[in-house]
Design a protein around this motif. Structure first.
Motif, short mmCIF file in Angstrom:
data_model
loop_
_atom_site.label_atom_id
_atom_site.label_comp_id
_atom_site.label_asym_id
_atom_site.label_seq_id
_atom_site.Cartn_x
_atom_site.Cartn_y
_atom_site.Cartn_z
N PHE A 74 -6.22 33.77 10.53
CA PHE A 74 -5.51 35.03 10.76
C PHE A 74 -4.84 35.58 9.51
O PHE A 74 -4.15 36.59 9.56
CB PHE A 74 -4.46 34.83 11.87
N THR A 75 -4.98 34.88 8.40
CA THR A 75 -4.32 35.37 7.18
C THR A 75 -4.97 34.77 5.93
O THR A 75 -5.56 33.68 5.98
CB THR A 75 -2.82 34.99 7.17
N LYS A 76 -4.82 35.48 4.84
CA LYS A 76 -5.01 34.87 3.54
C LYS A 76 -3.64 34.43 3.08
O LYS A 76 -2.63 34.97 3.53
CB LYS A 76 -5.59 35.88 2.55
N TRP A 77 -3.61 33.49 2.17
CA TRP A 77 -2.31 32.95 1.75
C TRP A 77 -2.01 33.30 0.30
O TRP A 77 -2.88 33.19 -0.56
CB TRP A 77 -2.32 31.42 1.87
N TYR A 78 -0.76 33.65 0.06
CA TYR A 78 -0.28 33.73 -1.32
C TYR A 78 0.16 32.31 -1.70
O TYR A 78 0.97 31.71 -0.99
CB TYR A 78 0.91 34.70 -1.40
N PRO A 79 -0.39 31.76 -2.78
CA PRO A 79 -0.15 30.33 -3.06
C PRO A 79 1.25 30.08 -3.64
O PRO A 79 1.40 29.60 -4.76
CB PRO A 79 -1.26 29.98 -4.05
N TYR A 80 2.23 30.39 -2.84
CA TYR A 80 3.63 30.23 -3.25
C TYR A 80 4.03 28.76 -3.08
O TYR A 80 3.69 28.13 -2.09
CB TYR A 80 4.50 31.11 -2.34
N ARG A 81 4.77 28.24 -4.05
CA ARG A 81 5.30 26.88 -3.93
C ARG A 81 6.82 26.95 -4.02
O ARG A 81 7.38 27.44 -4.99
CB ARG A 81 4.71 25.98 -5.02
N HIS A 82 7.44 26.45 -2.96
CA HIS A 82 8.88 26.67 -2.80
C HIS A 82 9.71 25.71 -3.66
O HIS A 82 9.46 24.51 -3.68
CB HIS A 82 9.23 26.47 -1.32
N HIS A 83 10.68 26.30 -4.35
CA HIS A 83 11.69 25.52 -5.07
C HIS A 83 13.06 25.98 -4.57
O HIS A 83 13.24 27.17 -4.28
CB HIS A 83 11.63 25.78 -6.58
#
Ligand code: FAD
Ligand code: UDP
Length: 370
Positions: A74-83
């Motif tokens: 249902f989505t494409k992902w923004y490859p964000y990595r949380h800090h």
């Protein structure tokens, strides 16, 4: 008569609705008391082109490949990595507290000694819950544990929960263990990201099917005597479903104060925690998640509150033994209520992250499919 009524159009309800129509080809009516779908994951694009999470910063992370694969339809992902950074003794240090945090705070000789002792005692790349770090027996590690307990956990937890870390289930503070590592990420899960078009769009896509009818601004309490369904899936609070017969389950709530600033960035990172200063726990800055570009920025200050019925929303079940005992009594009632299934953060009274809510809905679906 539609066959299935789903109460709540958050992740839990939306997954179930999607599975029922696509695999069972049955009709679904999904209602939500709120004016939008998405539950607590609801987000919207503001006038500056920034995707704002209305109920606080949400980062999707999971080790569950089946969940990731399912949601990725249902989505494409923004490859964000949380800090996350914590404001501690005037410094912004990595949270979970790790070896880099030690070196930012302590003079080199002390930091080197603490690093070495931690690795000797626990190993490298190991997560140690704060309540376990206390009581290690070593004088220097006790010093470190007391420091981290006091500067990272105690006052944040007092603000967030109104109680000390040791009065909650250890799993609560165990979500953010001390990490003997130089990995500054908040989550080490295999899969992590932000839906490219936002969570609301993702949920809307799950619900976009001719056999699904969505009714917003609709409270189950007000329609329950008027409607008849073969099955009800209830993602609202389980104690409310049973009219609080056994007593109210306690929850924590939050107040979000959204502020727009007329400058490109307000802080150095998407989320900064303030364990010891102010009455808010953290500030989230939304443009970081999808790297939205704007001359303006919007942040939310998060103020924890007691949950009061009719005054604010339920955000967190309070995980401690006496509350779980009350929940278990409701669960017994639920088992004796035919054709009603409870799920979700409120229905199961569990501190689910999004992936666990999805996993639970997928599992429940498999069990009713048979
Ligand atoms: P909800 O989203 O709460 O949905 C339940 C729905 O039921 C709601 O829309 C509600 O309006 C509706 N409802 C309730 N009662 C009734 C009624 N009587 N009639 C009709 N409708 C009703 N998870 C992560 O994985 N990563 C994160 O970074 C993260 N950050 C979070 C930050 C905050 C501040 C909070 C509070 C939660 C966070 N979560 C995060 C958890 C995430 O929000 C939940 O896992 C997810 O929302 C659970 O979905 P749900 O459908 O079970 O519950
Ligand atoms: N916690 C803390 N200090 C921090 C971060 C977390 O004391 O800087 C504790 C606090 O009790 C918090 C819990 O760890 O409620 C879980 O943190 P998490 O970030 O997972 O909370 P959530 O994002 O679910 O609100």
């Amino acid at each position: 008569m539609a066959k299935n009524l789903i109460v709540g159009a958050g992740f839990s309800g939306a997954v179930l609705a999607n599975k029922i129509v696509t695999e069972l080809n049955e009709e679904v009516l999904i209602i939500d008391v709120k004016p939008h779908v998405g539950g607590n994951c609801y987000d919207y694009w503001d006038k500056n082109g920034i995707c704002v999470h209305k109920y606080g910063t949400h980062i999707f992370h999971t080790n569950l490949k089946n969940v990731w694969d399912y949601v990725s339809q249902f989505t494409k992902w923004y490859p964000y990595r949380h800090h996350v950074k914590g404001y501690i003794d005037g410094q912004e240090v990595p949270i979970p507290f790790n070896i880099n945090s030690i070196h930012k705070i302590f003079p080199k000789s002390i930091a080197d000694k603490l690093e070495q002792k931690l690795i000797e005692k626990f190993g490298f790349n190991v997560k140690v819950p704060i309540l376990k770090l206390r009581g290690s027996g070593d004088k220097d590690l006790e010093f470190l544990a007391d420091y981290v307990y006091d500067k990272v956990f105690l006052h944040y937890t007092l603000k967030q929960w109104g109680m000390k870390p040791e009065d909650l289930d250890p799993a609560v503070t165990g979500r953010v263990p001390v990490y003997i590592s130089k990995d500054d990420r908040y989550f080490q899960d295999t899969y992590q990201g932000i839906p490219m078009e936002g969570y609301t769009k993702l949920i809307e896509k799950m619900l976009a099917h001719p056999k699904i009818q969505v009714k917003l601004n609709t409270n189950f309490q007000e329609i329950k005597d008027k409607v008849k369904y073969d099955r009800i899936f209830y993602t609202g609070p389980i104690d409310e479903f049973f009219n609080y017969e056994l007593g109210e389950l306690p929850y924590r709530s939050l107040e979000f104060d959204f502020v727009e600033f007329n400058k490109p960035y307000f802080q150095s990172n998407s989320v900064i925690n303030y364990p010891n200063n102010y009455t808010f726990t953290r500030i989230g800055e939304y443009k970081y998640f999808l790297d939205n570009q704007s001359d303006k920025t919007v942040v939310s200050f998060e103020y924890p509150q007691a949950f009061k019925r009719g005054k604010n929303d339920r955000y967190y079940p309070i995980v401690k033994q006496e509350n779980l005992a009350l929940y278990n009594r409701y669960l017994e009632k639920a088992k004796q209520t035919p054709n009603v299934y409870f799920l979700g953060r409120l229905g199961d009274y569990k501190y689910y992250d999004m992936d666990k809510a999805v996993a639970r809905a997928l599992e429940l679906f498999e069990s009713i499919k048979k």
